[in-house]
Design a protein around this motif. Structure first.
Motif, PDB file in Angstrom:
ATOM      1  N   PHE A 155      41.027  37.819  47.697  1.00 26.05           N
ATOM      2  CA  PHE A 155      41.295  36.884  46.585  1.00 26.05           C
ATOM      3  C   PHE A 155      40.131  36.735  45.605  1.00 26.05           C
ATOM      4  N   ARG A 156      38.910  36.919  46.071  1.00 27.74           N
ATOM      5  CA  ARG A 156      37.736  36.714  45.219  1.00 27.74           C
ATOM      6  C   ARG A 156      36.836  37.939  45.254  1.00 27.74           C
TER       7      ARG A 156
ATOM      8  N   LEU B  91      52.206  33.670  46.612  1.00 28.06           N
ATOM      9  CA  LEU B  91      51.795  34.711  47.562  1.00 28.06           C
ATOM     10  C   LEU B  91      52.456  34.492  48.914  1.00 28.06           C
ATOM     11  N   GLU B 100      48.809  31.703  43.327  1.00 25.89           N
ATOM     12  CA  GLU B 100      47.766  31.914  42.333  1.00 25.89           C
ATOM     13  C   GLU B 100      47.955  30.856  41.254  1.00 25.89           C
ATOM     14  N   HIS B 105      42.757  31.336  40.453  1.00 25.43           N
ATOM     15  CA  HIS B 105      42.317  30.977  41.798  1.00 25.43           C
ATOM     16  C   HIS B 105      43.491  31.012  42.769  1.00 25.43           C
ATOM     17  N   VAL B 106      43.283  31.545  43.972  1.00 23.46           N
ATOM     18  CA  VAL B 106      44.319  31.554  44.995  1.00 23.46           C
ATOM     19  C   VAL B 106      44.039  30.445  46.004  1.00 23.46           C
ATOM     20  N   ARG B 153      40.663  29.916  54.014  1.00 22.52           N
ATOM     21  CA  ARG B 153      40.560  31.348  53.768  1.00 22.52           C
ATOM     22  C   ARG B 153      41.167  32.104  54.929  1.00 22.52           C
ATOM     23  N   PHE B 232      37.913  36.026  40.222  1.00 22.14           N
ATOM     24  CA  PHE B 232      39.237  36.076  40.841  1.00 22.14           C
ATOM     25  C   PHE B 232      39.778  37.504  40.771  1.00 22.14           C
ATOM     26  N   ARG B 233      40.171  38.032  41.910  1.00 20.68           N
ATOM     27  CA  ARG B 233      40.687  39.401  41.958  1.00 20.68           C
ATOM     28  C   ARG B 233      42.088  39.487  41.358  1.00 20.68           C
ATOM     29  N   VAL B 235      45.709  41.465  41.493  1.00 22.78           N
ATOM     30  CA  VAL B 235      46.441  41.985  42.639  1.00 22.78           C
ATOM     31  C   VAL B 235      46.178  43.482  42.836  1.00 22.78           C
ATOM     32  N   ASP B 238      43.359  43.922  45.106  1.00 25.06           N
ATOM     33  CA  ASP B 238      43.340  43.002  46.241  1.00 25.06           C
ATOM     34  C   ASP B 238      44.435  43.422  47.217  1.00 25.06           C
ATOM     35  N   ARG B 241      46.575  40.723  48.883  1.00 27.29           N
ATOM     36  CA  ARG B 241      47.696  40.234  48.071  1.00 27.29           C
ATOM     37  C   ARG B 241      48.849  41.217  48.085  1.00 27.29           C
TER      38      ARG B 241
END
Ligand SMILES: Nc1nc2c(ncn2[C@@H]2O[C@H](COP(=O)(O)OP(=O)(O)O)[C@@H](O)[C@H]2O)c(=O)[nH]1
Ligand SMILES: Nc1nc2c(ncn2[C@@H]2O[C@H](COP(=O)(O)OP(=O)(O)O)[C@@H](O)[C@H]2O)c(=O)[nH]1
Ligand SMILES: [Mn+2]
Ligand SMILES: [Mn+2]
Ligand SMILES: [Mn+2]
Ligand SMILES: [Mn+2]
Lengths: 251, 251
Positions: A155-156, B91, B100, B105-106, B153, B232-233, B235, B238, B241
């Motif tokens: 996520f980050r 998600l 998200e 931010h997730v 997390r 923030f990644r 998808v 990631d 995700r």
């Protein structure tokens, strides 16, 4: 709360007494928390290896071939073998190796480092980092020790310091049953204090050639809270791990 | 490096000037980093709502019914509606809502808090936390501000402080191109400094009724490093995700 690096630590070698090296350099107080980067714990514990120590089996060769094809760079199957031997479960095989280490931590390449390692090709994480933390703590006039590593996360972007071992304290501050400013029960119940300490100490230790693998946290107050010692999730309570079991990289 | 809470902050209300309240209570230095819990940023920005503000649509009713069946406790579909309105992607729908948020931010329940909220049922995250950080920074004699939240997390139990907004600094310290103690290129390249600052400040702020939502970090040295502002990644990069997209809770 104050954080400072232990000054003037030399290159750490197998057999070095980290606790003695720290206590000779800092006037410690009993309620200090000493955070030590796993890199130097591993060095002191002789966790430096050569690739030649890990002759690759068929599984490691298969993994390395796939990772090589994906990245367009040749991958040494002996490195994959080292990761496999350090792990109890492979969560991802591609496009990188994400595994659960023998002591429960989930990380890329089982946390095996190739930087800050002068005497060999590979530095493996300590075998049982909480036992390492306890041994260091026994040699120090402080009550609490955290062994840290740097690793990434979903996520980050980026990496941050996390705890992989701890001694003399609970992993988390448990706010369960406590109430907020309005008397309502708290939403956040379990604060992962050892991870927050590791993250804080990483700001001071850095990732490079700073030579500051040990950081003292002074005047951190735990407060009147219960504690919990669970840090690593089992797959049963970790939906991301469950999702990864059914997922396959196809990029 | 030193951290201390801003003393004597009152209950924050819509329209309050957080920067003025902080600068009246602390003798700040330009190189201090001020970390502010999103709770009070949200309160000042009027992000307090009642459940009645979110009449539930069919999707929210479906989600709440499912979550209610799983937990054996009735779930208010208006809460699910609020989460949906705050989010750009779901998600996970069960056994809890992981989304998200609009700013990338997730987090679980889009970060909507039900504790430390006196004037309504719900406290939503700031709409654009980095803009909030920038506004607070403009009112302070410091160069750097971080807006934090507490969240959980994968892989690890518990919650810890993370950054959801920042101003006056890069999100990450970029060690790319730098070398370790032996001249080898570094394994860790991007250190998420704002998250490490948020985690550190959370140790001081706490999760309960401490009344300490703002923490000053003094003498944090960035050093000679580049920076990156991605936190923030997407998808695409990631894999967790991606895995969650194909996963379905069946417990
Ligand atoms: N004095 C000293 N510092 C070291 C040694 N090895 C690593 N470091 C320092 O320890 C800090 C953390 O190093 P890093 O490789 O990021 O460790 P990790 O996070 O545990 O993987 C950096 O400041 C390094 O320069 C060593 O043998 N001696
Ligand atoms: N002075 C003051 N403190 C608050 C207020 N709201 C929350 N806090 C405190 O801020 C800190 C963080 O609260 P928390 O609910 O965990 O915020 P979050 O992490 O941003 O969700 C705790 O010490 C709370 O007691 C407020 O309106 N005024
Ligand atoms: Mn490492
Ligand atoms: Mn590191
Ligand atoms: Mn929150
Ligand atoms: Mn919090």
């Amino acid at each position: 709360m104050e954080l400072f690096a232990v000054p003037d630590l030399p290159e750490i070698r197998e057999g070095d007494d980290l606790a003695a090296m720290v206590r000779d350099r800092v006037d410690l107080r009993a309620d200090d928390v000493v955070c030590v980067a796993s890199t130097v714990v591993s060095k002191a514990e002789g966790r430096t290896f050569d690739l030649g120590d890990f002759p690759a089996g068929p599984r490691a060769r298969e993994i390395a071939a796939r990772l090589g094809a994906i990245s367009g760079e040749e991958k040494d199957p002996r490195f994959a073998q080292a990761v496999l031997e350090e792990s109890t479960e492979l969560l991802m095989e591609a496009p990188f190796l994400l595994t659960e280490t023998r002591f429960g931590h989930v990380g890329v390449n089982a946390g095996i480092d190739r930087s800050n390692v002068p005497d060999g090709d590979l530095l493996l994480l300590p075998e049982r980092p909480s036992e390492s933390a306890e041994r260091i703590r026994e040699g120090l006039p402080v009550d609490r020790v955290v062994v840290t590593d740097t690793c990434g996360r979903p996520f980050r972007h980026g990496q941050r310091g996390v705890a992989i071992g701890w001694a003399g304290m609970h992993a988390s501050r448990d706010w369960r049953g406590e109430t907020d400013r309005d008397g309502r029960e708290l939403g956040v119940t379990v604060e992962s204090v050892v991870d927050e300490l590791a993250a804080a100490s990483n700001l001071v230790a850095g990732e490079g050639d700073g030579g500051t693998p040990a950081v003292v946290v002074r005047d951190f107050e735990w407060g009147e809270h219960g504690g919990s010692d669970e840090l690593f999730r089992d797959v049963g309570g970790d939906f991301v791990r469950q999702a990864l079991r059914g997922w396959e990289f196809d990029g």
